[in-house]
Design a protein around this motif. Structure first.
Motif, PDB file in Angstrom:
ATOM      1  N   SER A   1       0.821  -1.205   0.000  1.00 39.25           N
ATOM      2  CA  SER A   1       0.000   0.000   0.000  1.00 39.25           C
ATOM      3  C   SER A   1       0.859   1.261   0.000  1.00 39.25           C
ATOM      4  CB  SER A   1      -0.926  -0.006   1.220  1.00 39.25           C
ATOM      5  OG  SER A   1      -1.714   1.161   1.267  1.00 39.25           O
TER       6      SER A   1
ATOM      7  N   THR B   1       3.736   1.714  -1.232  1.00 45.56           N
ATOM      8  CA  THR B   1       4.464   1.905  -2.490  1.00 45.56           C
ATOM      9  C   THR B   1       3.542   1.915  -3.705  1.00 45.56           C
ATOM     10  OG1 THR B   1       4.834  -0.496  -2.669  1.00 45.56           O
ATOM     11  CG2 THR B   1       6.527   0.801  -1.548  1.00 45.56           C
ATOM     12  N   ASN B   2       2.261   1.881  -3.464  1.00 45.49           N
ATOM     13  CA  ASN B   2       1.302   1.676  -4.549  1.00 45.49           C
ATOM     14  C   ASN B   2       1.354   2.749  -5.636  1.00 45.49           C
ATOM     15  OD1 ASN B   2      -1.013   0.251  -5.724  1.00 45.49           O
ATOM     16  ND2 ASN B   2      -2.187   2.067  -5.141  1.00 45.49           N
ATOM     17  N   LYS B   3       1.540   4.000  -5.261  1.00 46.38           N
ATOM     18  CA  LYS B   3       1.470   5.087  -6.241  1.00 46.38           C
ATOM     19  C   LYS B   3       2.820   5.450  -6.855  1.00 46.38           C
ATOM     20  CE  LYS B   3      -2.769   7.229  -4.479  1.00 46.38           C
ATOM     21  NZ  LYS B   3      -3.397   8.486  -4.001  1.00 46.38           N
ATOM     22  N   LEU B   4       3.859   4.720  -6.469  1.00 45.52           N
ATOM     23  CA  LEU B   4       5.163   4.978  -7.064  1.00 45.52           C
ATOM     24  C   LEU B   4       5.198   4.532  -8.524  1.00 45.52           C
ATOM     25  CD1 LEU B   4       7.615   3.827  -4.233  1.00 45.52           C
ATOM     26  CD2 LEU B   4       6.887   6.155  -4.788  1.00 45.52           C
ATOM     27  N   HIS B   5       5.997   5.220  -9.311  1.00 45.27           N
ATOM     28  CA  HIS B   5       6.230   4.828 -10.696  1.00 45.27           C
ATOM     29  C   HIS B   5       7.664   4.328 -10.813  1.00 45.27           C
ATOM     30  CE1 HIS B   5       2.615   7.236 -11.079  1.00 45.27           C
ATOM     31  NE2 HIS B   5       2.470   6.808 -12.329  1.00 45.27           N
ATOM     32  N   THR B   6       7.805   3.054 -11.176  1.00 44.07           N
ATOM     33  CA  THR B   6       9.135   2.443 -11.237  1.00 44.07           C
ATOM     34  C   THR B   6       9.281   1.677 -12.547  1.00 44.07           C
ATOM     35  OG1 THR B   6       8.332   0.425 -10.151  1.00 44.07           O
ATOM     36  CG2 THR B   6       9.233   2.153  -8.721  1.00 44.07           C
TER      37      THR B   6
ATOM     38  N   LYS C   1       4.947  -5.882 -13.785  1.00 46.87           N
ATOM     39  CA  LYS C   1       4.958  -5.138 -12.526  1.00 46.87           C
ATOM     40  C   LYS C   1       5.816  -5.882 -11.508  1.00 46.87           C
ATOM     41  CE  LYS C   1       0.438  -2.953 -13.209  1.00 46.87           C
ATOM     42  NZ  LYS C   1      -0.905  -2.683 -12.623  1.00 46.87           N
TER      43      LYS C   1
END
Length: 344
Positions: free
Chosen positions: A21, A23-28, A239
């Motif tokens: 949760s 790290t959910n909005k991170l873009h990697t 992902k």
């Protein structure tokens, strides 16, 4: 209802859910090319005592087994395994679908011995027609076994010695490795296990993760071009950080070990209770899987209060039953089970 069917019925351990949760909005970057996966890989290899080894992540056990075995074998090779092994009984022919025959040996409490493997290999090469037969190109075992039993350190040493003698790899399926390592009867550490085989995997799906398995090779050369093969098998997750986040969490703050111990402790309590009620074990498992022979009339009364699996076809008067504990099994399992049996 108390759910004891298997150890992957709930989502994931709260500490993993919190990490996902957060790290959910991170873009990697995709495919595990980000810091979470790099850190998870480093933590695992350090825990295994092989910092120069290799570590890869896939989503499920069947997919992992089929891919690793496909890499370790030549196209016209087969894999030696117990007749009760997961790849032979409960993976729907996934290994054979990729062209590799499973060469089964009769199990003893879910295990195969080094001497039995050696006799099989010697007999194979003593046959003048062996060029027309499927070559045994590797050995597969699991820790714990399909029946919840464990290989001792001595047994693993004997099996690995045979594999080296015949120059074939030993691969260990660790779908429930956390529970094997935590079992009171176990005498093998994770670092020792990593030295007693060529490749193994650390199960996450059945040991607290939402999904995922970590493949570990003692040396990088053992799994050449493995990322490409993962892709071929449909197992390279875009992902990939979802696997990295989970395994970084599992190998931080001793979570993997805590999950294993929790499941084994509850299974031990359940085992002693059922034995006190006069039920017989049909296999003596020291791990989180417990197997009992229970009268069918008791089984019928338990349904609706406890969920579990029949292990094989039902008998006329009594049947084999498997109970499995996990991180999500309630800590008050014993008093609740005790009350359920009082009310039967």
């Amino acid at each position: 209802m108390i759910y004891l069917d298997t150890d992957y019925m709930a989502g994931c351990h709260p500490e993993i859910l919190e990490a996902l949760s957060a790290t959910n909005k991170l873009h990697t970057p995709g495919y595990g090319e980000e810091d979470f996966t790099r850190r998870a890989r480093r933590l695992i290899l350090e825990a295994c005592g092989i910092p120069e080894g290799a570590c890869y992540f896939m989503t499920g056990g069947t997919q992992t087994n089929a891919t690793v075995i496909d890499r370790l074998l030549h196209r016209n090779d087969g894999v030696v395994a117990a007749d009760s092994s997961h790849i032979n009984v409960h993976e729907a022919g996934a290994v054979e679908a990729w062209g590799h025959k499973i060469l089964t040996l009769q199990n003893q409490e879910g295990k195969i011995s080094g001497s039995r493997i050696e006799n099989y290999l010697r007999d194979f090469y003593a046959d003048d027609t062996h060029e027309h037969m499927v070559r045994p190109g590797m050995v597969y075992i699991s820790f714990p076994t399909e029946l919840g039993t464990l290989y001792s350190k001595k047994e693993l040493e004997e099996i690995y010695s045979v594999c080296r003698q015949f120059n074939i790899p030993l691969y260990i399926d660790g779908a429930r490795l956390a529970y094997g390592l935590a079992a009171p009867d176990n005498d093998v550490t994770l670092k020792e296990l990593a030295q007693l085989c060529d490749v193994f995997y650390i199960g996450g799906t059945k040991c607290g993760a939402m999904f995922g398995e970590a493949i570990v090779a003692r040396e990088q050369v053992l799994l050449p071009r493995f990322v490409s093969l993962m892709k071929l098998h449909g197992g390279l997750l875009a992902k990939g950080r979802l696997l990295g986040v989970q395994f970084e969490t599992l190998f931080s703050n001793e979570l993997y070990g805590r999950i294993g111990k929790y499941g084994v402790d509850l299974a031990s309590q359940l085992k002693e209770f059922l034995k006190s009620k006069g039920f017989k074990t049909f296999i003596n498992s020291p791990t989180n899987q417990q197997f009992f022979i229970i009268p069918n009339q008791i089984i019928d009364k338990l349904k609706g209060k406890v969920s579990f699996e029949l292990w094989g076809p039902p008998g006329k008067e009594e049947s084999k039953v498997r109970f499995v504990t996990s991180w999500s099994t309630p800590s008050d399992l014993l008093p609740r089970i005790t009350q359920i049996f009082k009310d039967l």
